[in-house]
Design a protein around this motif. Structure first.
Motif, PDB file in Angstrom:
ATOM      1  N   GLN A   1     -35.054 -18.741  -7.794  1.00 61.80           N
ATOM      2  CA  GLN A   1     -35.350 -17.314  -7.665  1.00 61.80           C
ATOM      3  C   GLN A   1     -34.737 -16.761  -6.374  1.00 61.80           C
ATOM      4  O   GLN A   1     -34.151 -15.667  -6.378  1.00 61.80           O
ATOM      5  N   ALA A   2     -34.853 -17.495  -5.288  1.00 63.38           N
ATOM      6  CA  ALA A   2     -34.279 -17.060  -4.021  1.00 63.38           C
ATOM      7  C   ALA A   2     -32.765 -16.920  -4.145  1.00 63.38           C
ATOM      8  O   ALA A   2     -32.175 -15.950  -3.650  1.00 63.38           O
ATOM      9  N   HIS A   3     -32.149 -17.874  -4.837  1.00 64.23           N
ATOM     10  CA  HIS A   3     -30.699 -17.821  -5.059  1.00 64.23           C
ATOM     11  C   HIS A   3     -30.334 -16.556  -5.832  1.00 64.23           C
ATOM     12  O   HIS A   3     -29.390 -15.835  -5.461  1.00 64.23           O
ATOM     13  N   GLN A   4     -31.063 -16.262  -6.884  1.00 59.64           N
ATOM     14  CA  GLN A   4     -30.779 -15.073  -7.687  1.00 59.64           C
ATOM     15  C   GLN A   4     -30.976 -13.792  -6.874  1.00 59.64           C
ATOM     16  O   GLN A   4     -30.187 -12.855  -6.977  1.00 59.64           O
ATOM     17  N   GLU A   5     -32.007 -13.777  -6.047  1.00 56.66           N
ATOM     18  CA  GLU A   5     -32.267 -12.588  -5.240  1.00 56.66           C
ATOM     19  C   GLU A   5     -31.179 -12.378  -4.190  1.00 56.66           C
ATOM     20  O   GLU A   5     -30.798 -11.237  -3.906  1.00 56.66           O
ATOM     21  N   LEU A   6     -30.643 -13.458  -3.647  1.00 55.36           N
ATOM     22  CA  LEU A   6     -29.514 -13.320  -2.724  1.00 55.36           C
ATOM     23  C   LEU A   6     -28.283 -12.798  -3.452  1.00 55.36           C
ATOM     24  O   LEU A   6     -27.550 -11.960  -2.925  1.00 55.36           O
ATOM     25  N   GLU A   7     -28.053 -13.294  -4.663  1.00 54.56           N
ATOM     26  CA  GLU A   7     -26.928 -12.789  -5.468  1.00 54.56           C
ATOM     27  C   GLU A   7     -27.110 -11.300  -5.764  1.00 54.56           C
ATOM     28  O   GLU A   7     -26.155 -10.525  -5.695  1.00 54.56           O
ATOM     29  N   ASP A   8     -28.344 -10.896  -6.079  1.00 54.09           N
ATOM     30  CA  ASP A   8     -28.634  -9.484  -6.337  1.00 54.09           C
ATOM     31  C   ASP A   8     -28.402  -8.646  -5.080  1.00 54.09           C
ATOM     32  O   ASP A   8     -27.874  -7.526  -5.152  1.00 54.09           O
ATOM     33  N   CYS A   9     -28.805  -9.182  -3.947  1.00 56.42           N
ATOM     34  CA  CYS A   9     -28.605  -8.499  -2.671  1.00 56.42           C
ATOM     35  C   CYS A   9     -27.117  -8.314  -2.394  1.00 56.42           C
ATOM     36  O   CYS A   9     -26.681  -7.229  -1.983  1.00 56.42           O
ATOM     37  N   LEU A  10     -26.345  -9.338  -2.640  1.00 51.79           N
ATOM     38  CA  LEU A  10     -24.898  -9.250  -2.458  1.00 51.79           C
ATOM     39  C   LEU A  10     -24.307  -8.192  -3.377  1.00 51.79           C
ATOM     40  O   LEU A  10     -23.481  -7.371  -2.951  1.00 51.79           O
ATOM     41  N   ALA A  11     -24.736  -8.179  -4.616  1.00 51.05           N
ATOM     42  CA  ALA A  11     -24.247  -7.176  -5.571  1.00 51.05           C
ATOM     43  C   ALA A  11     -24.605  -5.765  -5.103  1.00 51.05           C
ATOM     44  O   ALA A  11     -23.793  -4.837  -5.231  1.00 51.05           O
ATOM     45  N   ALA A  12     -25.797  -5.599  -4.550  1.00 56.88           N
ATOM     46  CA  ALA A  12     -26.210  -4.283  -4.056  1.00 56.88           C
ATOM     47  C   ALA A  12     -25.334  -3.838  -2.892  1.00 56.88           C
ATOM     48  O   ALA A  12     -24.969  -2.656  -2.803  1.00 56.88           O
TER      49      ALA A  12
END
Length: 86
Positions: A60-71
């Motif tokens: 989940q943390a990995h996905q949230e970092l990916e989402d943050c990068l996309a943002a």
């Protein structure tokens, strides 16, 4: 009110800061991936629910970092589009 040149300079400064944040996010993603591999190797064969929960939390943390990068990428794109209209 700021001049167009001042506004562009301020946006460029913000974009530089975003670039630094993106570098940090990339580093965090890489470190997290290493951590996931280390944990998986250490706990191989264990099916205890806490192990699964830990692995799920890291995913989940990995996905949230990916989402943050996309943002941040979307923010850069929007800022660049705005600068183009000035």
């Amino acid at each position: 009110m700021a001049s167009v040149a001042e506004l562009k300079a301020a946006i460029d400064a913000a974009l530089q800061q975003i670039s630094e944040v993106q570098t940090s996010i990339h580093a965090a993603i890489e470190k997290l991936a290493e951590t996931q591999q280390t944990l998986a190797a250490a706990l191989e064969g264990s099916s205890h629910e806490t192990v699964e929960a830990a692995q799920a939390s890291l995913s989940q943390a990995h996905q949230e970092l990916e989402d943050c990068l996309a943002a941040t990428l979307a923010a850069v794109e929007q800022a660049q589009l705005y600068v183009a209209t000035l």
